[in-house]
Scaffold this active site. Sequence first.
Site, mmCIF file in Angstrom:
data_model
loop_
_atom_site.group_PDB
_atom_site.id
_atom_site.type_symbol
_atom_site.label_atom_id
_atom_site.label_comp_id
_atom_site.label_asym_id
_atom_site.label_seq_id
_atom_site.Cartn_x
_atom_site.Cartn_y
_atom_site.Cartn_z
ATOM 1 N N CYS A 190 58.150 42.866 42.878
ATOM 2 C CA CYS A 190 57.892 44.324 42.899
ATOM 3 C C CYS A 190 58.194 44.954 44.261
ATOM 4 C CB CYS A 190 56.446 44.611 42.525
ATOM 5 S SG CYS A 190 56.020 43.917 40.927
ATOM 6 N N HIS B 225 55.579 51.837 44.009
ATOM 7 C CA HIS B 225 56.051 50.987 42.915
ATOM 8 C C HIS B 225 55.208 51.326 41.689
ATOM 9 C CE1 HIS B 225 56.552 47.719 40.239
ATOM 10 N NE2 HIS B 225 55.384 47.165 40.538
ATOM 11 N N ASN C 113 56.623 49.269 33.827
ATOM 12 C CA ASN C 113 56.786 48.660 35.145
ATOM 13 C C ASN C 113 58.147 47.965 35.181
ATOM 14 O OD1 ASN C 113 56.722 46.853 37.317
ATOM 15 N ND2 ASN C 113 54.540 46.455 37.117
HETATM 16 N N1 ACO Z 1 46.366 45.133 23.884
HETATM 17 C C1 ACO Z 1 45.117 45.027 23.436
HETATM 18 N N2 ACO Z 1 44.193 44.239 23.983
HETATM 19 C C2 ACO Z 1 44.564 43.512 25.067
HETATM 20 C C3 ACO Z 1 45.859 43.571 25.605
HETATM 21 C C4 ACO Z 1 46.772 44.415 24.956
HETATM 22 N N3 ACO Z 1 48.039 44.556 25.391
HETATM 23 N N4 ACO Z 1 45.916 42.751 26.662
HETATM 24 C C5 ACO Z 1 44.706 42.200 26.809
HETATM 25 N N5 ACO Z 1 43.881 42.654 25.835
HETATM 26 C C6 ACO Z 1 42.481 42.325 25.589
HETATM 27 C C7 ACO Z 1 42.054 41.026 26.228
HETATM 28 O O1 ACO Z 1 42.414 39.916 25.422
HETATM 29 C C8 ACO Z 1 40.552 41.216 26.303
HETATM 30 O O2 ACO Z 1 39.990 40.943 25.054
HETATM 31 P P1 ACO Z 1 38.535 40.233 24.938
HETATM 32 O O3 ACO Z 1 37.601 41.174 25.635
HETATM 33 O O4 ACO Z 1 38.340 40.142 23.479
HETATM 34 O O5 ACO Z 1 38.700 38.929 25.638
HETATM 35 C C9 ACO Z 1 40.403 42.711 26.558
HETATM 36 O O6 ACO Z 1 41.653 43.302 26.177
HETATM 37 C C10 ACO Z 1 40.132 43.058 28.011
HETATM 38 O O7 ACO Z 1 40.997 42.279 28.820
HETATM 39 P P2 ACO Z 1 40.987 42.392 30.361
HETATM 40 O O8 ACO Z 1 42.045 41.503 30.930
HETATM 41 O O9 ACO Z 1 39.576 42.253 30.829
HETATM 42 O O10 ACO Z 1 41.432 43.907 30.486
HETATM 43 P P3 ACO Z 1 41.385 44.806 31.732
HETATM 44 O O11 ACO Z 1 40.503 45.957 31.465
HETATM 45 O O12 ACO Z 1 41.167 44.015 32.982
HETATM 46 O O13 ACO Z 1 42.863 45.335 31.750
HETATM 47 C C11 ACO Z 1 44.983 45.000 32.801
HETATM 48 C C12 ACO Z 1 43.972 44.430 31.824
HETATM 49 C C13 ACO Z 1 45.512 46.315 32.261
HETATM 50 C C14 ACO Z 1 46.138 44.028 32.912
HETATM 51 C C15 ACO Z 1 44.246 45.185 34.121
HETATM 52 O O14 ACO Z 1 43.681 43.999 34.564
HETATM 53 C C16 ACO Z 1 45.127 45.730 35.167
HETATM 54 O O15 ACO Z 1 45.403 46.907 35.178
HETATM 55 N N6 ACO Z 1 45.571 44.851 36.095
HETATM 56 C C17 ACO Z 1 46.582 45.173 37.038
HETATM 57 C C18 ACO Z 1 47.760 44.355 36.673
HETATM 58 C C19 ACO Z 1 49.011 45.144 36.681
HETATM 59 O O16 ACO Z 1 49.061 46.327 36.662
HETATM 60 N N7 ACO Z 1 50.072 44.409 36.710
HETATM 61 C C20 ACO Z 1 51.352 45.016 36.757
HETATM 62 C C21 ACO Z 1 52.327 44.007 37.154
HETATM 63 S S1 ACO Z 1 52.064 43.473 38.767
HETATM 64 C C22 ACO Z 1 52.607 44.664 39.768
HETATM 65 O O17 ACO Z 1 53.514 45.357 39.447
HETATM 66 C C23 ACO Z 1 51.896 44.856 41.008
#
Ligand code: ACO
Length: 332
Positions: A113, A259, A289
């Site tokens: 990234c 980014h 992204n």
């Molecule tokens: N659709 C539906 N449900 C989903 C999905 C999806 N695509 N993905 C995960 N879930 C579910 C999980 O399985 C979990 O279910 P459970 O509670 O039954 O176990 C539930 O949603 C919550 O999962 P979490 O991982 O706790 O969700 P969170 O609220 O943390 O959100 C996310 C996940 C969006 C990835 C968050 O952690 C985040 O924003 N992280 C930043 C990562 C990021 O933005 N990465 C981008 C790439 S890296 C970069 O560019 C810097």
Amino acid sequence: MRLARIAGTGHFLPERIVTNKDLEKVMDTSDEWIQERTGIKERRFVEPGTGSTDLGFEAAKAALDEAGWGPEDLDFIIFATLSPDMYFPGDGCFLQNLLGVDDIGALDIRNQCTGFVYSLSIADAYIRMGMYDRILVVGSEVHSTAMSMTTEGRDTAVLFGDGAGAACIEVTDGSEGSQFLWHRLHSNGAFAEDLCMPAPTPKRKPWISKEMLDEGLFFPQMNGREVFRNAVTKFPEVIKEVLETQSLTLDDLKLVIPHQANERITEGVRKRVGGPPERVFSNIAKYGNTTAASIPIALSEVVKSGMIERGDLICTVAFGSGFTWGANLFHY
Ligand code: ACO
């Protein structure tokens, strides 16, 4: 004094739009979940047979046009991607050939990234030291073919899209008030495995195996919470750091181009940067992204829409796998 500035920008997105509703058909997810957690509404996917070099080539042609250059004007190519057409050689060599230029150097940057941010710093340094006068910097990615488009892979599959952006960087004496000021670059490998693609790997013998496929090691692995926690801190930290090197403050900035990782991360940056919300640019709703491509796509869009003018103070800033993070500060 030799300085460097942006002479032209360009971007290219594949035509095929994939909405959150489209993803609902192939995995257990929902438009509501994706929009609420990430701000993404749709992304672009390539058709089979198109690679990151092809997208980069289109973006490069657009940037060359805007700069008023032909490929023959180029001295050097820097290509940032985490999704190269081949494990080796790098996309930069393929692009050099597609552009039909003489045997100029081509450097691939694998900083995920932050690839474009690192690349701009290298272009600026090469120009300042007198090595080159005109450098093409490209950020291009094809993610759609390398993700697990299943419920198992949904945590990352909904985030990423394909696209490319490019910038032509040229030597200047700074008299027009358009120049790079400084860059800050960081990494912390203690977090390397929190966002990575572990296979194929020469650390294992054989380096490609069915077991690795079965374990899903060819798909991105992400500790989403750790990424989020670090990103919201590091983005604003490095923006302030690069401003301080020039005795400037957040109020001096016309635009921050982060980014496009996730709208919630961008929201976090907005809160810390202050000022009107539009001071921190976002287009993630349209493209998802696109890792190394997200900043050059955004930069090209803000130039074309007239959001920025020559001389405006701009900060491009990224955080991502490595973890790596960094910022460029420049008068456009
Ligand atoms: N659709 C539906 N449900 C989903 C999905 C999806 N695509 N993905 C995960 N879930 C579910 C999980 O399985 C979990 O279910 P459970 O509670 O039954 O176990 C539930 O949603 C919550 O999962 P979490 O991982 O706790 O969700 P969170 O609220 O943390 O959100 C996310 C996940 C969006 C990835 C968050 O952690 C985040 O924003 N992280 C930043 C990562 C990021 O933005 N990465 C981008 C790439 S890296 C970069 O560019 C810097």
